[in-house]
Design a protein around this motif. Structure first.
Motif: not given
Length: 139
Positions: A91-95, A102-104, A114-118
């Motif tokens: 899950v961490l790798v996918i996130g 999103l950054t790119l 918020n994507a990282l927090y999620l």
């Protein structure tokens, strides 16, 4: 129920409750406010701090409630912990890949943070669910 399983349940409840409050407060503002104007940094840091503090306090209370079990940990607990961690890493790798995307794509910091927090929330939930199932049904 072993002390380790109790800690997993505590972790799962906190991993659901605290982020639910945070996302309710923050995402409620999205339809009416430009995301660059939403003050999300302190609420995010507060949510993380509260989750850590509540987890520590709840673990201490659990240990005080059953002191004989508090430090008992057997081979099964260790194996279940590793089993849950393996699921969590996926899950961490996918996130992380999603946040990188999103950054790119030049999304606002609001969405990336918020994507990282999620991602962290979902990884904690995944780990907890996998561990709870392993405790209840075996693995």
């Amino acid at each position: 129920m072993s002390a380790e399983e109790k800690r997993v349940w505590i972790y799962a409840v906190i991993a659901i409750g605290v982020p639910a409050v945070y996302f309710t407060i923050i995402l409620r503002q999205v339809p009416t406010t430009d995301v660059t104007q939403i003050a999300y940094v302190w609420p995010l840091l507060t949510a993380i701090g509260i989750a850590i503090a509540v987890n520590v306090v709840a673990s201490i209370v659990t240990a005080i409630a059953s002191p004989k079990e508090a430090n008992l940990k057997d081979e099964r607990d260790t194996d279940i912990h590793l089993y849950g961690q393996r699921a969590e890493y996926y899950v961490l790798v996918i996130g992380a890949v999603a946040a990188l995307g999103l950054t790119l794509a030049s999304f606002e910091h609001f969405w990336i943070a918020n994507a990282l927090y999620l991602t962290f929330v979902l990884s904690a939930l995944t780990s907890s669910i996998v561990k709870i199932v392993a405790y209840r049904r075996g693995f």
